[in-house]
Structure formats: C-alpha cells, structure tokens
Write a protein that holds these residues in place. Sequence first.
Motif, mmCIF file in Angstrom:
data_model
loop_
_atom_site.group_PDB
_atom_site.id
_atom_site.type_symbol
_atom_site.label_atom_id
_atom_site.label_comp_id
_atom_site.label_asym_id
_atom_site.label_seq_id
_atom_site.Cartn_x
_atom_site.Cartn_y
_atom_site.Cartn_z
ATOM 1 N N ALA A 104 1.048 -1.297 -0.269
ATOM 2 C CA ALA A 104 0.046 0.163 -0.355
ATOM 3 C C ALA A 104 0.714 1.457 -0.083
ATOM 4 O O ALA A 104 0.258 2.340 -0.651
ATOM 5 N N ALA A 105 1.987 1.091 0.554
ATOM 6 C CA ALA A 105 3.367 1.931 0.603
ATOM 7 C C ALA A 105 3.591 3.017 -1.007
ATOM 8 O O ALA A 105 3.943 3.903 -0.958
ATOM 9 N N ALA A 106 3.426 2.286 -1.801
ATOM 10 C CA ALA A 106 3.594 2.126 -2.643
ATOM 11 C C ALA A 106 3.134 3.063 -3.668
ATOM 12 O O ALA A 106 3.159 4.195 -4.691
ATOM 13 N N SER A 107 1.514 2.996 -2.794
ATOM 14 C CA SER A 107 0.515 4.469 -3.878
ATOM 15 C C SER A 107 0.941 5.680 -3.564
ATOM 16 O O SER A 107 0.466 6.858 -4.452
ATOM 17 N N ALA A 108 1.709 5.885 -2.194
ATOM 18 C CA ALA A 108 2.270 7.750 -2.163
ATOM 19 C C ALA A 108 3.540 7.719 -2.988
ATOM 20 O O ALA A 108 3.029 8.736 -4.188
ATOM 21 N N PHE A 109 3.893 7.103 -3.699
ATOM 22 C CA PHE A 109 4.879 7.120 -4.633
ATOM 23 C C PHE A 109 3.930 7.192 -5.998
ATOM 24 O O PHE A 109 4.078 7.909 -7.471
ATOM 25 N N GLU A 110 2.797 6.386 -5.857
ATOM 26 C CA GLU A 110 1.936 6.605 -7.810
ATOM 27 C C GLU A 110 1.270 8.060 -7.262
ATOM 28 O O GLU A 110 1.375 8.589 -8.445
ATOM 29 N N PHE A 111 1.014 8.150 -6.799
ATOM 30 C CA PHE A 111 -0.017 9.791 -5.907
ATOM 31 C C PHE A 111 1.127 10.971 -6.467
ATOM 32 O O PHE A 111 1.014 11.981 -6.570
ATOM 33 N N HIS A 133 -5.875 12.514 -2.174
ATOM 34 C CA HIS A 133 -5.584 11.606 -2.535
ATOM 35 C C HIS A 133 -5.905 10.158 -2.131
ATOM 36 O O HIS A 133 -6.456 9.545 -2.440
ATOM 37 N N LEU A 134 -5.231 9.770 -1.612
ATOM 38 C CA LEU A 134 -5.247 8.818 -0.592
ATOM 39 C C LEU A 134 -6.351 8.507 0.888
ATOM 40 O O LEU A 134 -6.571 7.595 1.314
ATOM 41 N N ALA A 184 3.211 15.906 -0.565
ATOM 42 C CA ALA A 184 2.689 15.407 0.539
ATOM 43 C C ALA A 184 0.884 15.853 0.979
ATOM 44 O O ALA A 184 0.934 14.387 1.044
ATOM 45 N N ARG A 185 1.266 16.542 1.390
ATOM 46 C CA ARG A 185 0.002 16.695 1.113
ATOM 47 C C ARG A 185 -1.101 16.686 0.120
ATOM 48 O O ARG A 185 -2.702 16.287 0.441
ATOM 49 N N THR A 186 -0.861 16.830 -1.346
ATOM 50 C CA THR A 186 -2.040 16.357 -2.084
ATOM 51 C C THR A 186 -1.789 14.921 -2.417
ATOM 52 O O THR A 186 -3.063 14.677 -2.637
#
Length: 324
Positions: free
Chosen positions: A18-25, A181-182, A175-177
């Motif tokens: 799930a942590a990968a989603s932070a890099f995707e977004f 999104h998440l 990071a806030r954006t």
Amino acid sequence: MQRIGFLVYPGFQMMSLAAASAFEFANLALKLTNYEVCIVSGSGGPVMSSLGTAIHTEAMGTQRFDTLLIAGAVGVPEVDASVIDIIRAAPSTSRRVAAICTGAFLLAQAGLLDGRRATTHWMLARQLKQQYGAVTVEEDRIFIIDGDIWTSAGMSAGVDLALAMVERDLGSEVARTVAQHLVVYHRRTGGQSQFSALLELEPKSDRIQNALTYARSHLRSALTVEELAAAAHLSPRQFSRAFTAETGQSPAKAVEQLRVEAARLMMEQTQHRIEIIAREVGFADRERMRRAFLRSFGQSPQAMRRHALGQHANAMDNDMSRVA
C-alpha cells in the motif's frame, strides 16, 4: 528519476505494498514520473504472499535503487540467507533503506540496526528488543528515521513512512496533496504513539491489571507507586518489580502515557483550555504536560490541537463542497 525497490519474500504481507501508492500519487500530483516503483525479490518470478496470492517480481540482482523498502510479514519473517545478504549490502547502493512493520527484523538480522533507533509493530516490539540487544527499539512510534535507515510500525504505518519520504523529497505541499488523494485523514508524524500500544499492555496477573484499571480511573490522583501497589495488594517493591516485568515499562512511564493519551483525547473532543486539561488528567501544570507530550508525540499540546483543528476545518470544507 528516483527508483523505489520493494523487496518481498515468500509470506510477505500484501498490505506492505500500500505504501507504493504514495509514490504513484506523487507522480500524478507532479504530472511527471518522479518515482519508478519496482517489486523485487531474491531470485525474481512469482512470490506468494501471506494472503495466498502470488505477485510477479524482478530479480534483485545488481539493480540499484534510490530507496529500498522491505515488506513486512504477519509474524517475524523468515527468509533465505541470500535475502539477508541483499539487505546487508543495500546501504552501499541505496540512499535510504526502509522496513515496513516486521521487516525491521530483517534489517536487524542483517546488522543494519545495530546502534540505531528503530520501531516495528507494537505486538512484536518487545521480541525485537530481546533478540537484538544492540537495537534501541521505540515501540510507541509510528516511524523512525535514523540516518539512512527508516522503520515503521504496523502495516498501515508504511503509508505514513512513504508520505514522509515524499515530503522529504518533494516538499510538504506535494505530500499533502498525496495524502488527500489517498484519503488519509491525518498524516501522522513519526513521533505519534502507536494506537493501543499502551492500552494493550496485557499484564499476565490480575493484580497488575487491577493497578492499571485503578490508574485509568484515578488520573487526577497522584498515582504514586505506593498507591498503585495498594490497588494491586502488593508491597511497593514487589509491585514495581512485577509491573516492569509484565509490561516492559516502569509504573511512572505507564502512568504518564495514560495521562498523555487522556489529554490528547480531551483536546480533540473538547474546547477546554490546556490548563484545565492538564489538571483533569493529573499533570501538575501545563508545562509538565508539554514535556510529556514532547516525549510521547514529538509535539507540544498546542501544536497537536492546532493540527486537529485544521483537520476538522478541512473535513468540514470537504463536506460542504460535496453538499454544494
């Protein structure tokens, strides 16, 4: 471009990814590919997760990554020696090496946590401390950054860790954006205590449990060792020894954490002044409560209240926009 490698192994916990989603977004927020994410394993090919679902991986080989993230497992992970060798060599080729949840055990096994501060899931933190005496384990942290080594608490804390990486790389606005999104309501800082880390002490004896129950109900009292020992029907010396053996904390530390958690809840749920909250939960004054908050959360009570108010205002704005 920064390459992010997620290192998995048989039995890894799928939620680590799930942590990968932070890099995707983060890529979506920037409208460019700042991060390239790759799932790797020791030998490549399909790797079975604890869920029973296999995921395709590339062989680690001689690949170089800006960041290597090690997945966690449901329990203490067991991997081949070749995987430990990969982890041990990672700092020489990666700018930072991180572990999600129980992945910290693999960092420790590779010797990368010796002399460092680290965290892991609160249920296994004591085991990590016992197995690897050279590691300073802080079980009440969401994530810890010690130089180029990062560790996080339970699986969902991996998202907090990844967001902190995005913030470190690209700034707080990105990071806030990404957090929005998440749909992460509260992007937790590393200093925040793990949920239930204290409330789930689960002492073995009824006597120590009775003392904790008494303490929770009498936070405004002094809660001296003598008072708690009386609630446990033990002598002060017997009580202190038994309490530390069963919970891993001194009575004074446990009482401080109970007061801090109670104060945090009051700040989030009421409009009482900080002086009143300090008195209600048993701190002698607001300055003592401030120091306790800094030890537990890395933030002052005022900073936490401002953040909570900001989160509440954002939630209200989002609700109004949906109504409109």
